[in-house]
Design an enzyme around this catalytic site. Structure first.
Site, mmCIF file in Angstrom:
data_model
loop_
_atom_site.group_PDB
_atom_site.id
_atom_site.type_symbol
_atom_site.label_atom_id
_atom_site.label_comp_id
_atom_site.label_asym_id
_atom_site.label_seq_id
_atom_site.Cartn_x
_atom_site.Cartn_y
_atom_site.Cartn_z
ATOM 1 N N LYS A 231 81.408 88.314 9.810
ATOM 2 C CA LYS A 231 80.448 89.457 9.450
ATOM 3 C C LYS A 231 79.310 89.590 10.189
ATOM 4 O O LYS A 231 78.727 88.227 10.582
ATOM 5 C CB LYS A 231 80.136 89.418 8.084
ATOM 6 C CG LYS A 231 80.066 90.863 7.462
ATOM 7 C CD LYS A 231 81.176 91.509 6.938
ATOM 8 C CE LYS A 231 80.902 93.121 6.557
ATOM 9 N NZ LYS A 231 82.002 93.596 5.795
ATOM 10 N N ASP B 28 80.909 98.948 8.955
ATOM 11 C CA ASP B 28 80.596 98.422 7.409
ATOM 12 C C ASP B 28 79.786 99.560 7.126
ATOM 13 O O ASP B 28 79.625 100.549 7.802
ATOM 14 C CB ASP B 28 80.320 97.088 7.414
ATOM 15 C CG ASP B 28 80.355 96.513 5.706
ATOM 16 O OD1 ASP B 28 81.468 96.331 5.127
ATOM 17 O OD2 ASP B 28 79.025 96.535 5.146
#
Ligand code: 2IT
Length: 445
Positions: free
Chosen positions: A126, A166
């Protein structure tokens, strides 16, 4: 609590002080898998859990750029390459003012198990930045993305690490990031997913998180002898994920009565359908991060600084961000007759809310199972890029259906006790075992 878990968590906290969200995500997994870990000397001897909570690599970097007034601005960029046991690091980039190392570590950690559940060959990672698009022009967003990629490019690649979107990173940002990567490397490859349809993107990727979540809810409902048709839903958020979920709920004959933003929530008892759903995309593109304008546009009710969980609904689907639903919200939902909560945001529920659901044998499923359709279609985008070919909508949707069914089967296999399915345990154990076995097979790395 179990003494072994206590010792484990104390050790983690001592090594990672102040990373509250990361500790929360780890504790949930550790509590679920402890029995399996304890019963398996191979895992314990290899210190698999201790290894799993340490990212393989953490990159932090300076992102300097200049705004429309010509002033210099500095943000911080990150990429946490958490686990590559199952494939290249894979996971989104979040651009939001709340981004910290703790947030990205919790997301990267969860991503590892989520990606494992998809059955596709993807590791977990991430990244992101504390940059916020709120109030910024498209040109400013482009310059920021170009500067961000000017450092990130050296750490990623189609066989190394494949970022995606995201919160705060959608098609527009992926375009700017991809353009800069291509320019620096002189390579057109599948280094990012969520690309535009005309230049390497996959059909259904924008819808996939929301669609997959509703497919998962269909399986949960089927276990209860119920269906989406005729049910009323509370959804939070108003971004890409909420949009996809609402679109599919409408298609299946359900009714969505709420959306929300940082400013409050909208209650629209007539149902959010038709043009109202497309309006969500306009709200996001306005870069204002508010939902209040919906109330004026469509004559619905706006409740400032409140959450949609006080509404009377059958099913709740948090689609906004972490810790957006707490124990008080859980109690309110249940006392109003809600019988199913499917977490679509990553770690959308607080630990207290999750424990309340599970201890009361309430039908609840965690984000890493429910929202895995997004990254799953990213995996399918990678496959298509490798083949230099595009599948049809039907082909991608069929595969997404199969993957969500597979995840539901895994949750049932590892989480069913009597007639209650503990989806939290099922998802965590199912995701964990596959990663643990791969790590063992690959030696002490
Ligand atoms: O949380 C997630 O799974 C995502 N933001 C999507 C990640 C991806 O690589 O598509």
């Amino acid at each position: 609590m179990n003494a072994g878990i206590d010792i484990f968590m104390e050790g983690l906290k001592a090594r990672t002080p102040g990373e509250a969200e990361f500790h929360q995500a780890v504790l949930e997994v550790v509590e679920s898998v402890w029995d399996v870990y304890d019963a398996n000397p191979r895992y314990k001897q290899a210190k698999i859990l201790e290894r799993m909570v340490e990212p393989e690599r953490t990159i932090m970097f300076r992102v300097p750029w200049s705004n429309d007034k010509g002033e210099v601005e500095i943000n911080r960029g990150y990429r946490v390459e958490f686990n590559s046991a199952l494939g290249p690091y894979k996971g989104g980039l979040r651009f939001h003012k709340s981004v910290t190392l703790s947030i990205l570590k919790f997301l990267g950690f969860e991503q590892t198990f989520k990606n494992s559940l998809t059955t596709l060959p993807m590791g977990g990672g991430k990244g992101g930045s504390d940059f916020s698009a709120k109030g910024r022009s498209d040109n400013e967003i482009m310059r920021f993305c170009q500067s961000f990629m000017t450092e990130l490019f050296r750490h990623i690649g189609p066989n190394t690490d494949v970022p995606a979107g995201d919160i705060g990173v959608g098609g527009r940002e992926i375009g700017f990031l991809f353009g800069q990567y291509k320019r620096i490397r002189n390579e057109f490859t599948g280094v990012l997913t969520g690309k535009g349809l005309g230049w390497g993107g996959s059909l259904i990727r924008p819808e996939a998180t929301g669609f997959g979540a509703v497919y998962f809810v269909e399986h949960m409902l089927k276990e209860m002898g119920k269906e989406v048709k005729g049910k009323t839903f509370a959804v939070s958020g108003f971004g890409n994920v909420a949009w996809g979920a609402i679109t599919k709920i409408n298609e299946l004959g359900g009714k969505v009565v709420t959306i929300s933003g940082p400013d409050g929530y909208i209650y629209d008892p007539a149902g959010i359908s038709g043009r109202k759903v497309e309006y969500l995309l306009e709200l996001r593109e306005s870069n204002n991060d508010v939902v209040a304008p919906y109330a004026e546009e469509f004559g619905a009710k706006f409740f400032p600084d409140a959450k949609p969980w006080e509404t009377k609904v059958d099913i709740a689907m948090p689609c906004a961000t972490q810790n957006e639903l707490n124990e008080a919200d859980a109690r309110k939902l249940i006392s109003n007759g809600c019988f199913l909560v499917a977490e679509v945001s990553n770690m959308g529920c607080t630990s207290d809310a999750v424990n309340y659901f599970v201890n009361n044998k309430f039908t609840f499923a965690p984000g890493k199972a429910v929202n895995a359709g997004g990254v799953a279609v990213s995996g399918l985008e990678m496959s298509q890029n490798s083949m230099r070919y595009n599948w049809t909508t039907e082909e991608v949707d069929k595969r997404l259906h199969l993957i969500m069914q597979d995840i539901h089967d895994t949750c049932t296999k590892h989480g069913k006790a009597g007639n209650y399915i503990n989806y939290v345990k099922g998802a965590n154990v199912g995701g964990f075992v596959k990663v643990a076995e791969a790590m063992l097979a690959q030696g002490l790395v």
